[in-house]
Scaffold this motif. Structure first.
Motif, short mmCIF file in Angstrom:
data_model
loop_
_atom_site.label_atom_id
_atom_site.label_comp_id
_atom_site.label_asym_id
_atom_site.label_seq_id
_atom_site.Cartn_x
_atom_site.Cartn_y
_atom_site.Cartn_z
N LYS A 22 -10.72 -21.71 7.48
CA LYS A 22 -9.63 -21.49 8.36
C LYS A 22 -9.10 -20.06 8.32
O LYS A 22 -8.83 -19.42 9.12
CB LYS A 22 -8.35 -22.40 7.93
CG LYS A 22 -8.41 -23.81 8.63
CD LYS A 22 -7.17 -24.48 8.15
CE LYS A 22 -7.18 -26.01 8.36
NZ LYS A 22 -6.25 -26.79 7.61
N VAL A 23 -9.08 -19.76 6.97
CA VAL A 23 -8.63 -18.23 6.65
C VAL A 23 -9.59 -17.28 7.36
O VAL A 23 -8.98 -16.30 8.18
CB VAL A 23 -8.44 -18.11 5.17
CG1 VAL A 23 -8.33 -16.53 4.73
CG2 VAL A 23 -7.67 -18.96 4.38
N ASN A 24 -10.82 -17.60 7.25
CA ASN A 24 -11.79 -16.62 7.87
C ASN A 24 -11.36 -16.71 9.28
O ASN A 24 -11.49 -15.19 9.95
CB ASN A 24 -13.16 -17.42 7.59
CG ASN A 24 -14.33 -16.05 7.68
OD1 ASN A 24 -13.81 -15.09 7.40
ND2 ASN A 24 -15.44 -16.47 8.02
N ARG A 31 -9.65 -13.74 13.76
CA ARG A 31 -8.76 -13.70 15.12
C ARG A 31 -7.92 -12.39 14.65
O ARG A 31 -7.67 -11.67 15.89
CB ARG A 31 -7.89 -14.86 15.09
CG ARG A 31 -7.34 -15.17 16.13
CD ARG A 31 -6.24 -16.34 16.34
NE ARG A 31 -5.26 -16.30 15.34
CZ ARG A 31 -4.31 -15.58 15.07
NH1 ARG A 31 -3.94 -14.91 16.15
NH2 ARG A 31 -3.49 -15.70 14.16
N SER A 32 -7.28 -12.17 13.68
CA SER A 32 -6.34 -11.21 13.57
C SER A 32 -7.07 -9.82 13.55
O SER A 32 -6.67 -8.78 13.79
CB SER A 32 -5.56 -11.30 12.08
OG SER A 32 -6.16 -11.45 11.11
N ASN A 33 -8.30 -9.84 12.85
CA ASN A 33 -9.14 -8.63 12.90
C ASN A 33 -9.46 -8.32 14.48
O ASN A 33 -9.22 -6.89 14.70
CB ASN A 33 -10.57 -8.77 12.23
CG ASN A 33 -10.37 -8.19 10.71
OD1 ASN A 33 -9.38 -7.27 10.58
ND2 ASN A 33 -11.56 -8.46 10.11
N ALA A 67 -5.61 -1.63 18.26
CA ALA A 67 -6.04 -0.40 18.01
C ALA A 67 -6.59 0.19 19.18
O ALA A 67 -6.23 1.44 19.33
CB ALA A 67 -7.06 -0.25 16.92
N TYR A 68 -7.46 -0.45 20.02
CA TYR A 68 -8.13 0.11 21.09
C TYR A 68 -7.19 0.29 22.19
O TYR A 68 -7.11 1.31 22.66
CB TYR A 68 -9.28 -1.04 21.29
CG TYR A 68 -9.99 -0.53 22.71
CD1 TYR A 68 -11.16 0.37 22.35
CD2 TYR A 68 -9.82 -1.04 23.99
CE1 TYR A 68 -11.87 1.11 23.49
CE2 TYR A 68 -10.70 -0.55 25.02
CZ TYR A 68 -11.62 0.67 24.85
OH TYR A 68 -12.30 0.81 25.80
N ILE A 69 -6.27 -0.68 22.53
CA ILE A 69 -5.31 -0.70 23.52
C ILE A 69 -4.50 0.35 23.39
O ILE A 69 -4.14 1.29 23.98
CB ILE A 69 -4.69 -2.18 23.73
CG1 ILE A 69 -5.74 -3.09 24.30
CG2 ILE A 69 -3.73 -1.79 24.87
CD1 ILE A 69 -5.25 -4.61 24.06
N ALA A 95 -12.04 1.53 16.46
CA ALA A 95 -11.91 0.30 16.77
C ALA A 95 -13.19 -0.23 17.82
O ALA A 95 -13.55 -1.30 17.97
CB ALA A 95 -10.80 0.42 18.05
N ARG A 96 -14.06 0.60 18.45
CA ARG A 96 -15.01 0.32 19.13
C ARG A 96 -16.11 -0.16 18.22
O ARG A 96 -16.85 -0.96 18.67
CB ARG A 96 -15.41 1.54 20.15
CG ARG A 96 -16.27 1.17 21.37
CD ARG A 96 -16.71 2.24 22.14
NE ARG A 96 -15.32 2.68 23.00
CZ ARG A 96 -15.06 4.00 23.18
NH1 ARG A 96 -15.84 4.97 22.32
NH2 ARG A 96 -14.08 4.42 23.68
N VAL A 97 -16.30 0.57 17.10
CA VAL A 97 -17.35 -0.03 16.15
C VAL A 97 -17.11 -1.46 15.93
O VAL A 97 -18.03 -2.32 15.63
CB VAL A 97 -17.52 1.11 15.17
CG1 VAL A 97 -18.12 0.66 13.76
CG2 VAL A 97 -17.92 2.52 15.25
N GLY A 98 -15.85 -1.50 15.62
CA GLY A 98 -15.61 -3.08 15.37
C GLY A 98 -15.54 -4.10 16.42
O GLY A 98 -16.01 -5.22 16.12
N ARG A 99 -15.46 -3.54 17.68
CA ARG A 99 -15.48 -4.71 18.63
C ARG A 99 -16.93 -4.71 19.39
O ARG A 99 -17.35 -5.60 19.61
CB ARG A 99 -14.58 -4.20 19.68
CG ARG A 99 -13.26 -4.23 19.64
CD ARG A 99 -12.46 -3.25 20.28
NE ARG A 99 -12.60 -3.32 21.49
CZ ARG A 99 -12.06 -3.62 22.65
NH1 ARG A 99 -11.10 -4.82 22.10
NH2 ARG A 99 -12.24 -4.27 24.03
N VAL A 100 -17.70 -3.64 19.38
CA VAL A 100 -19.05 -3.76 20.48
C VAL A 100 -19.93 -4.61 19.56
O VAL A 100 -20.02 -4.80 18.26
CB VAL A 100 -19.61 -2.24 20.49
CG1 VAL A 100 -20.87 -2.18 20.94
CG2 VAL A 100 -18.67 -1.44 21.27
#
Ligand code: ADP
Length: 501
Positions: A268-270, A275-277, A284-286, A342-347
């Motif tokens: 759940k926490v994960n 989700r929060s990450n 951050a991106y927006i 932010a892109r590194v985290g999203r892509v």
């Protein structure tokens, strides 16, 4: 058909003792009969010889005077002796006188040689008739053996009767006495069978006497007692073990439930973290994306102001506007860095099997001008192996680490070594330099975004996001990033690209 050996011990004992008794009796009575036969024949032979001798002596006168009647009279005296078949006197001319007990009692035509002779049915004696040392005739006396044969028959019959009687007595006695041996053996066998069938080691064999069988029963009982004791110990140990297993199972079950609960909570926490990450990355991106427009506006308008009204402004306003432009530029650089982070985290990562050595050389090439300017010696002890990872991102990792190694170095002879170590777990890559090193207290904070250890323009400047991005990329590959450093001597950054085993 049952084998002899399979017969019950009771019958075997009876049979053995009866057979032994009968055999002993047969041997004993056989020996007795044989001895009696020999003795009877010897006796008969001796008697016949004595009788023949007496008759020969009594016949000398009759033979010397040719008195046949007297001779016959002498011969007839033999009648008293039972079994005599014939008695004959021969002179030089042949048969002189004879006595025949019955029709079969014929005299032979000649007496034959002197002596005692035995045939199957009769015994005869031939002896000389002597007068003054002169042989004047021969006497022949023959006796039948019927009496001895009859005696033999009688003895055999009585032996047989005795044998039957003694055998029966032996049979009855052994049937009665065999119980002394077979009963305890039977008891023992019965107890053994019951123990083996019921697995009940509390049973005991009956001890009937203090002989060897009694000893056997005692030893057997002792053995049973020991087994019973061991059985009880085993049962106790088993019960103890079962209760421990039950207890441990219960503990494990509780632990498992606890772990499951923790796991569920972790999941759940994960999920919450993911989700929060994501939300943070998105934010951050927006935010950085949206911030860029007004920032560009501020920068442009500051430029316009300087261009259009530059002449009307005093020197201080001029300088302030220039600071505003510089700050907005720096902010744009920071926002770009944030956007990139932010892109590194999203892509989504594009994993592929690639030649890491090639990726490394591309990264070095992109920094070539600066490296040459600073005279940095690049050392690669051996080519890097193939690896399964995202080409662009890992290229970025090498670029950042080599750029830092190059930047944070104040030595006149700078060098950077890039290589890998063969360890038990995942392969460990490293980038080592002989630079300024990192103080121990900063070894964690340097991974925070926008964290720099030096004044803005020192060591060529920087946004303070390089290591944060490197860590993010390595962690997205499920690897680890860490460092070892000695202040003033150099730093080594290590990283892996797959989880620890
Ligand atoms: P930047 O280099 O832009 O400042 P980084 O995140 O790459 O940002 O590095 C953060 C800080 O870590 C740097 O300001 C520097 O003080 C320190 N650092 C990074 N790499 C090295 C290195 N190889 N040797 C010494 N210090 C280093």
């Amino acid at each position: 058909m049952r084998r002899l050996g399979d017969i019950s011990i009771r019958y075997k004992l009876v049979a053995i003792s009866t057979l032994i008794s009968v055999a002993a009796l047969v041997v004993a009575s056989g020996a007795l009969i044989a001895w009696d036969q020999v003795r009877s024949r010897t006796e008969l032979s001796n008697n016949l010889q004595t009788l023949t001798k007496i008759v020969a002596e009594n016949s000398t006168a009759a033979v010397s005077y040719f008195d046949t009647d007297a001779a016959v009279g002498t011969l007839q005296a033999i009648r008293a002796q039972s079994g005599i078949e014939a008695a004959c006197i021969f002179d030089r001319n042949g048969l002189f006188a004879k006595y025949a007990a019955n029709e079969g009692g014929a005299c032979p035509s000649s007496p034959g040689a002197d002596g005692t002779f035995l045939s199957g049915t009769s015994l005869w004696v031939v002896a000389p008739i002597v007068l003054e040392n002169q042989r004047i005739g021969t006497i022949y006396v023959r006796s039948g053996l019927q009496e001895i044969a009859a005696r033999l028959r009688l003895q055999m019959l009585s032996s047989l009767i005795i044998l039957i009687g003694a055998g029966s007595v032996a049979l009855i006695l052994s049937s009665w006495l065999q119980g002394l041996i077979s009963t305890p053996i039977g008891d023992l066998a019965g107890t053994m069978q019951a123990v083996s069938d019921r697995k009940d080691y509390r049973l005991r064999a009956v001890k009937r006497a203090n002989d060897e069988l009694g000893g056997l029963a005692s030893s057997f009982n002792l053995m049973l007692a020991q087994i019973e004791e061991r059985d009880a110990e085993l049962l106790a140990a088993k019960a103890e073990l079962e209760s421990r297993v039950e207890q441990r199972t219960e503990e494990l079950r509780n632990q498992l439930q606890e772990t499951q609960r923790t796991q569920e909570a972790l999941v759940k926490v994960n999920a919450e973290l993911v989700r929060s990450n994501k939300e943070l990355d998105d934010f951050a991106y927006i935010a950085s994306h949206d911030l860029k427009e007004p920032l560009r506006g501020i920068h442009s308008y500051s430029g316009f102001l300087l261009e259009d009204y530059g002449g009307k402004l005093d020197e201080e306003a001029h300088s302030r506007l220039e600071t505003l432009m510089r700050l907005s530029q720096r902010m744009e650089m920071l926002i770009d860095t944030l956007l990139h982070f932010a892109r590194v985290g999203r892509v989504k990562l594009a994993h592929e099997h690639l030649d890491l050595d090639e990726v490394l050389h591309e990264a070095i090439d992109s920094l070539r001008i600066r490296l040459t300017e600073l005279g940095v010696d690049i050392r690669i002890p051996r080519p890097l192996p193939p690896e399964f990872c995202d080409r662009t991102r890992i290229g970025e990792v090498f670029q950042n680490l080599i750029a830092n190694a190059m930047k944070y170095n104040d030595k006149p002879e700078k060098w950077i070594e890039i290589g890998y170590e063969n360890s038990d777990g995942p392969r460990t890559y490293y980038v080592r330099d002989n630079g300024i090193g990192i103080p121990a207290k900063h070894r964690e904070s340097i991974f925070r975004i926008f964290k720099r250890l030096h004044p803005r323009e020192k060591f060529g400047g920087g946004a303070g996001a390089g290591l944060t991005i490197v860590r993010k990329i390595v962690e997205r590959h499920l690897g680890r990033l860490w460092l070892e450093s000695q202040e003033g001597e150099g730093t080594t950054f290590f990283f892996t690209l797959s989880p620890d085993r």
